[in-house]
Motif scaffolding. Structure first.
Motif, PDB file in Angstrom:
ATOM      1  N   LEU A  62       0.630  -1.173   0.141  1.00 30.35           N
ATOM      2  CA  LEU A  62      -0.189  -0.076   0.159  1.00 30.35           C
ATOM      3  C   LEU A  62       0.438   1.094   0.268  1.00 30.35           C
ATOM      4  N   TYR A  63       2.376   1.054   0.817  1.00 30.14           N
ATOM      5  CA  TYR A  63       2.906   2.087   0.541  1.00 30.14           C
ATOM      6  C   TYR A  63       3.193   2.434  -1.345  1.00 30.14           C
ATOM      7  N   GLY A  64       3.026   3.533  -1.263  1.00 26.28           N
ATOM      8  CA  GLY A  64       3.574   3.885  -2.992  1.00 26.28           C
ATOM      9  C   GLY A  64       2.467   3.003  -3.914  1.00 26.28           C
ATOM     10  N   GLY A  65       1.593   1.916  -3.271  1.00 17.23           N
ATOM     11  CA  GLY A  65       0.620   1.606  -4.724  1.00 17.23           C
ATOM     12  C   GLY A  65       2.096   0.411  -5.102  1.00 17.23           C
ATOM     13  N   ILE A  72       7.912  -1.722  -9.513  1.00  9.22           N
ATOM     14  CA  ILE A  72       7.435  -1.144 -10.684  1.00  9.22           C
ATOM     15  C   ILE A  72       6.450   0.154  -9.199  1.00  9.22           C
ATOM     16  N   PRO A  73       7.458   1.028  -9.363  1.00 13.68           N
ATOM     17  CA  PRO A  73       7.032   2.200  -8.853  1.00 13.68           C
ATOM     18  C   PRO A  73       6.140   3.040 -10.034  1.00 13.68           C
ATOM     19  N   ILE A  74       5.479   3.694  -9.472  1.00  9.35           N
ATOM     20  CA  ILE A  74       4.399   4.709 -10.107  1.00  9.35           C
ATOM     21  C   ILE A  74       4.759   6.348  -9.805  1.00  9.35           C
ATOM     22  N   CYS A  75       5.644   6.770 -11.814  1.00  9.39           N
ATOM     23  CA  CYS A  75       6.290   7.817 -10.928  1.00  9.39           C
ATOM     24  C   CYS A  75       4.526   9.196 -11.799  1.00  9.39           C
ATOM     25  N   PHE A  76       3.958   9.238 -11.339  1.00  8.24           N
ATOM     26  CA  PHE A  76       2.823  10.652 -10.792  1.00  8.24           C
ATOM     27  C   PHE A  76       3.346  11.621  -9.991  1.00  8.24           C
ATOM     28  N   PRO A  77       3.015  12.974  -9.950  1.00  6.18           N
ATOM     29  CA  PRO A  77       2.580  13.373 -11.472  1.00  6.18           C
ATOM     30  C   PRO A  77       3.233  13.807 -12.418  1.00  6.18           C
ATOM     31  N   GLN A  78       4.343  13.356 -12.076  1.00  4.53           N
ATOM     32  CA  GLN A  78       5.499  13.885 -13.164  1.00  4.53           C
ATOM     33  C   GLN A  78       6.787  12.873 -13.358  1.00  4.53           C
ATOM     34  N   ALA A 104       3.425   9.862  -5.786  1.00  2.00           N
ATOM     35  CA  ALA A 104       2.448   8.878  -5.874  1.00  2.00           C
ATOM     36  C   ALA A 104       3.118   7.241  -5.112  1.00  2.00           C
ATOM     37  N   ARG A 105       4.578   7.273  -5.060  1.00  2.00           N
ATOM     38  CA  ARG A 105       5.310   6.559  -5.177  1.00  2.00           C
ATOM     39  C   ARG A 105       5.756   6.100  -3.738  1.00  2.00           C
ATOM     40  N   ASN A 106       5.574   7.669  -3.008  1.00  2.00           N
ATOM     41  CA  ASN A 106       5.902   7.502  -1.394  1.00  2.00           C
ATOM     42  C   ASN A 106       4.730   8.024  -0.993  1.00  2.00           C
ATOM     43  N   TYR A 162      -7.347  -9.767  -7.634  1.00  2.00           N
ATOM     44  CA  TYR A 162      -6.729  -8.475  -7.838  1.00  2.00           C
ATOM     45  C   TYR A 162      -6.829  -7.329  -7.257  1.00  2.00           C
ATOM     46  N   VAL A 163      -6.564  -6.487  -7.104  1.00  2.00           N
ATOM     47  CA  VAL A 163      -6.692  -5.864  -5.987  1.00  2.00           C
ATOM     48  C   VAL A 163      -7.291  -3.625  -6.292  1.00  2.00           C
ATOM     49  N   ASP A 164      -7.730  -3.665  -6.150  1.00  2.00           N
ATOM     50  CA  ASP A 164      -8.168  -2.239  -6.172  1.00  2.00           C
ATOM     51  C   ASP A 164      -7.689  -0.945  -5.313  1.00  2.00           C
ATOM     52  N   LEU A 165      -7.195  -0.199  -5.176  1.00  2.00           N
ATOM     53  CA  LEU A 165      -6.438   1.183  -4.715  1.00  2.00           C
ATOM     54  C   LEU A 165      -7.192   2.042  -5.479  1.00  2.00           C
ATOM     55  N   ILE A 166      -6.605   3.170  -4.250  1.00  2.00           N
ATOM     56  CA  ILE A 166      -7.199   4.264  -4.797  1.00  2.00           C
ATOM     57  C   ILE A 166      -6.202   5.163  -3.855  1.00  2.00           C
ATOM     58  N   LEU A 167      -5.597   6.504  -5.184  1.00  2.00           N
ATOM     59  CA  LEU A 167      -4.864   7.464  -3.573  1.00  2.00           C
ATOM     60  C   LEU A 167      -5.447   9.046  -3.850  1.00  2.00           C
ATOM     61  N   THR A 168      -5.046   9.964  -3.011  1.00  2.00           N
ATOM     62  CA  THR A 168      -6.401  11.164  -3.745  1.00  2.00           C
ATOM     63  C   THR A 168      -5.183  11.892  -2.413  1.00  2.00           C
TER      64      THR A 168
END
Length: 342
Positions: A54-57, A89-95, A108-110, A131-137
């Motif tokens: 969950l840390y970083g999705g 697989i780190p998620i690079c967002f919003p840049q 998003a990755r931290n 599968y799992v669904d995650l959300i970040l706000t």
């Protein structure tokens, strides 16, 4: 403003240091991972598995039916906020990269994501159970450095055949009528036998931006990408399928992507590896990053608009080492229907 500081699903397993085993058996389990961080374990009937923190999705593990790890995570990776996990697989967002006042590769990755137990209808229904669904706000702190309201939904799924699928849906929820723009990447680290034994097929003749040469633009001249020194390139207008051929392991990774026109290819080599505190001096030999991305042209969303970016990874036996396998056939035979990846 809602935040994503905690998970909505209860975690099973022990909370001591290290990775505890899940208590229950099933396609989706929650448990404590390294340093007590919560993770979700996905399993398929053929004994394939994946793990998502969950840390970083952050996907940190993807194993085939033989239990062999297909993703690289550094032995020196720091599983502790605020440092992003090195590998997987780190998620690079919003840049992607490092511009303005945002941290390297965005935030998003931290950040800690939440499990979403009742997400909105998914664009493509799945019969997969694993599968799992995650959300970040955004948190209040995020809004100070990037003043835009968003909902980032991430589905991580493991197919019956062991394929790993990530689907990102990013929605502009600004109430002030303002659009926002972002760049994005799935910063995938593949586990390989040796960097000298690897070829990347499918990017030949394409233009790329060389991050080692002030992002100057060049055209790929080789019939494949091979590695003899540090390499850090953003390939532009890439096909929906790319192959990573590991001669020694006789294995080919097939990367399929949708909504992501670019592809980053990276290996830090020896000098940069030694300069990274969370990366082993010789670990560059056992990893390669091939990243599905949207970098050259920013994605812009008006309020209420949503963008979707998909990544699907598979590992197939490869006889390319003997010259018997046409690399174009790898891409063709591993294709999926356009409506399932677009």
């Amino acid at each position: 403003m809602s935040t994503s500081s905690s998970a909505t699903a209860a975690a099973g397993g022990a909370g001591e240091e290290g990775a505890a085993q899940p208590q229950q058996v099933g396609p989706v389990q929650t448990c404590k991972g390294v340093n007590g961080l919560e993770k979700v374990v996905l399993r398929e009937v053929r004994s394939c598995s994946a793990e998502v923190y969950l840390y970083g999705g952050h996907v940190t593990s993807w194993k085939d039916e033989h239990g062999e790890e297909l993703l690289f995570v550094s032995n020196k990776a720091i599983f502790k906020p605020p440092k992003a996990i090195r590998g997987g697989i780190p998620i690079c967002f919003p840049q992607f990269s490092n511009f303005g006042n945002l941290e390297q590769h965005g935030f998003a990755r931290n950040r800690t994501w939440s499990i979403e137990n009742d997400p909105p209808p998914f664009p493509v229904p799945t019969s997969n159970r694993a599968y799992v669904d995650l959300i970040l706000t955004p948190t209040e702190e995020d809004l100070k450095i990037w003043p835009h309201s968003f909902e980032f939904r991430l589905r991580v799924a493991l197919g019956p055949g062991g394929d790993l699928m990530l689907t990102s849906r990013i929605r502009n929820t600004n109430t002030d009528g303002k659009p926002f723009s972002f760049t994005f990447a799935y910063h995938t680290y593949f586990s390989i036998s040796d960097i000298s034994e690897v070829r990347v097929e499918g990017l030949e003749t394409l233009d790329y931006l060389d991050n080692l040469q002030e992002r100057n633009r060049y055209t790929e001249q080789g019939d494949a990408i091979v590695f003899e020194s540090e390499l850090d390139r953003i390939y532009l207008g890439t096909p929906s399928k790319i192959a990573i051929i590991d001669h020694e392991k006789k294995r080919t990774f097939v990367v399929r992507k949708g909504g992501l026109p670019d592809a980053v290819v990276w290996n830090p080599w020896d000098k940069k590896a030694k300069a990274m505190s969370d990366f082993g001096d010789d670990e560059y030999k056992r990893m390669v990053c091939v990243e599905a991305a949207a970098i050259e042209k920013q994605i812009t969303l008006k309020p209420g608009e949503e963008w979707t970016g998909k990544l699907e990874l598979s590992a197939v036996p490869s006889s390319y080492y003997s010259g018997q396998l046409d690399p174009d056939r790898v891409l063709q035979d591993s294709s999926v229907p356009e409506d399932s990846i677009s």
